[in-house]
Design a protein around this motif. Structure first.
Motif, PDB file in Angstrom:
ATOM      1  N   ASP A   1      11.352  17.525  15.704  1.00 50.13           N
ATOM      2  CA  ASP A   1      11.009  18.813  16.130  1.00 50.13           C
ATOM      3  C   ASP A   1      11.629  20.206  15.772  1.00 50.13           C
ATOM      4  O   ASP A   1      10.846  21.003  16.529  1.00 50.13           O
ATOM      5  CB  ASP A   1      11.657  18.166  17.368  1.00 50.13           C
ATOM      6  N   ALA A   2      12.565  20.070  15.128  1.00 48.48           N
ATOM      7  CA  ALA A   2      13.168  21.455  14.792  1.00 48.48           C
ATOM      8  C   ALA A   2      13.011  21.806  13.599  1.00 48.48           C
ATOM      9  O   ALA A   2      12.620  23.143  13.153  1.00 48.48           O
ATOM     10  CB  ALA A   2      15.002  21.272  14.414  1.00 48.48           C
ATOM     11  N   THR A   3      12.451  20.749  12.976  1.00 51.13           N
ATOM     12  CA  THR A   3      11.447  20.764  11.133  1.00 51.13           C
ATOM     13  C   THR A   3      10.036  21.078  10.926  1.00 51.13           C
ATOM     14  O   THR A   3       9.778  21.844  10.202  1.00 51.13           O
ATOM     15  CB  THR A   3      11.814  19.872  10.006  1.00 51.13           C
ATOM     16  N   GLY A   4       9.174  20.520  12.200  1.00 52.55           N
ATOM     17  CA  GLY A   4       8.303  20.626  11.515  1.00 52.55           C
ATOM     18  C   GLY A   4       7.987  19.729  10.489  1.00 52.55           C
ATOM     19  O   GLY A   4       8.946  18.547  10.316  1.00 52.55           O
ATOM     20  N   PRO A   5       6.537  19.253   9.895  1.00 49.82           N
ATOM     21  CA  PRO A   5       6.674  18.097   8.635  1.00 49.82           C
ATOM     22  C   PRO A   5       7.093  18.033   8.051  1.00 49.82           C
ATOM     23  O   PRO A   5       7.501  19.542   7.471  1.00 49.82           O
ATOM     24  CB  PRO A   5       4.739  18.311   8.410  1.00 49.82           C
ATOM     25  N   VAL A   6       7.537  16.909   7.452  1.00 51.54           N
ATOM     26  CA  VAL A   6       8.480  16.692   5.982  1.00 51.54           C
ATOM     27  C   VAL A   6       7.956  16.134   4.870  1.00 51.54           C
ATOM     28  O   VAL A   6       7.471  14.964   5.677  1.00 51.54           O
ATOM     29  CB  VAL A   6       9.643  16.388   6.558  1.00 51.54           C
ATOM     30  N   VAL A   7       8.513  16.668   3.730  1.00 49.92           N
ATOM     31  CA  VAL A   7       7.287  16.446   2.778  1.00 49.92           C
ATOM     32  C   VAL A   7       7.940  16.443   1.826  1.00 49.92           C
ATOM     33  O   VAL A   7       8.617  16.964   1.451  1.00 49.92           O
ATOM     34  CB  VAL A   7       5.999  16.841   2.604  1.00 49.92           C
ATOM     35  N   MET A   8       7.627  15.451   1.025  1.00 50.61           N
ATOM     36  CA  MET A   8       8.307  15.518  -0.388  1.00 50.61           C
ATOM     37  C   MET A   8       7.827  16.062  -1.313  1.00 50.61           C
ATOM     38  O   MET A   8       6.512  15.810  -1.940  1.00 50.61           O
ATOM     39  CB  MET A   8       9.222  13.979  -0.508  1.00 50.61           C
ATOM     40  N   LYS A   9       8.635  16.876  -2.404  1.00 52.79           N
ATOM     41  CA  LYS A   9       7.403  16.836  -3.032  1.00 52.79           C
ATOM     42  C   LYS A   9       7.596  16.153  -5.297  1.00 52.79           C
ATOM     43  O   LYS A   9       9.137  15.601  -4.195  1.00 52.79           O
ATOM     44  CB  LYS A   9       7.880  18.676  -4.294  1.00 52.79           C
TER      45      LYS A   9
END
Length: 258
Positions: A169-177
């Motif tokens: 909720d604080a970060t938005g979507p989390v994606v690994m490069k």
């Protein structure tokens, strides 16, 4: 699977576990999650086309406890792809990261989640101890700083992936490069716009030191950190040198003894 209601999602911790050739360790890792005092979790184990019995072991545990979910990756893509596969299936507000050879102590989620909620941060992380590959020989307590912002993280080795919780909720979507240190790059992505990661100095995780670990070769690890500064973060030469010197010094202090 239908999406959880708002109350369920707010409580739910989605545990992201990439797995490759983990048949010898994944069972102990799963047990450490099932033994948690905090019951509202789902464990998403993304098997990256392991040539051993990892997938079968996870499938058997999934039959025993449906909170353990097997994510069968269609092709071998490395840790970042496996983590992204698990993240894509996650339904909780909270993402926790646990590698397939590490262990949590029983109150890890309960203690850290309460701490994280009270801090209102994007990321939290904790202290931990190392153990040998066979699970023996606990090392010294590796303590963590109380806070890290983007620049602080560039110069630090403090965040162990298997201690991390992220508030989506604080970060938005989390994606690994797709990069060597996909986890480090992800934490930097989250902190770059602002905010802090908060550290909890409680002993809540066991990091298993495996001979074949991706970070075992310290010279190569140092080189990959340098590349992260230059190629991923696009830092200038002098800034990279300054951050790397601080990173290396902290790493030497951290790992000078088991």
């Amino acid at each position: 699977m239908s999406a959880p209601d708002a109350g369920t999602r707010d409580r739910l911790v989605s545990i992201v576990t990439p797995a490759f050739r983990a048949a010898s360790t994944i069972e102990a890792t799963i047990r450490s999650v099932i033994d948690q005092s905090y019951p509202h979790w789902e464990m998403l184990i993304a098997d990256d086309c392991s040539p051993d019995d990892t997938r079968d072991v996870v499938a058997r545990w999934s039959e025993r406890d449906p909170r353990v979910r097997l994510i069968a990756m269609p092709r071998n893509g490395g840790p970042a792809a496996a983590r992204n596969g698990a993240i894509a299936a996650a339904q909780g507000r909270w993402l926790a990261f646990l590698d397939a050879d590490d262990l949590w102590l029983p109150k890890k989620l309960e203690t850290q989640l309460a701490f994280h909620r009270s801090a209102g941060a994007k990321i939290s992380f904790t202290a931990f101890r190392r153990i040998a590959a066979d699970g023996s020989g606990e090392g010294h307590l590796i303590r963590v700083p109380s806070t890290l912002d983007y620049r602080g993280l560039l110069a630090n080795t403090a965040i162990a992936t298997s201690t991390v919780i992220v508030d989506c909720d604080a970060t938005g979507p989390v994606v690994m490069k797709k990069t060597y240190y996909d986890d480090f790059a992800c934490w930097l992505d989250i902190l770059r716009p602002g905010g802090v990661a908060v550290g909890l100095n409680e002993d809540l995780m066991r990091y298993r030191v495996m001979a074949a670990s991706v970070s075992r070769n310290k010279r190569n690890s140092a080189y990959q950190v340098w590349l992260a500064y230059r190629r991923v973060e696009k830092l200038g030469l002098l800034s990279s040198m300054r951050y790397f010197a601080a990173y290396a010094l902290r790493g030497l202090r951290k790992y000078r003894r088991f």
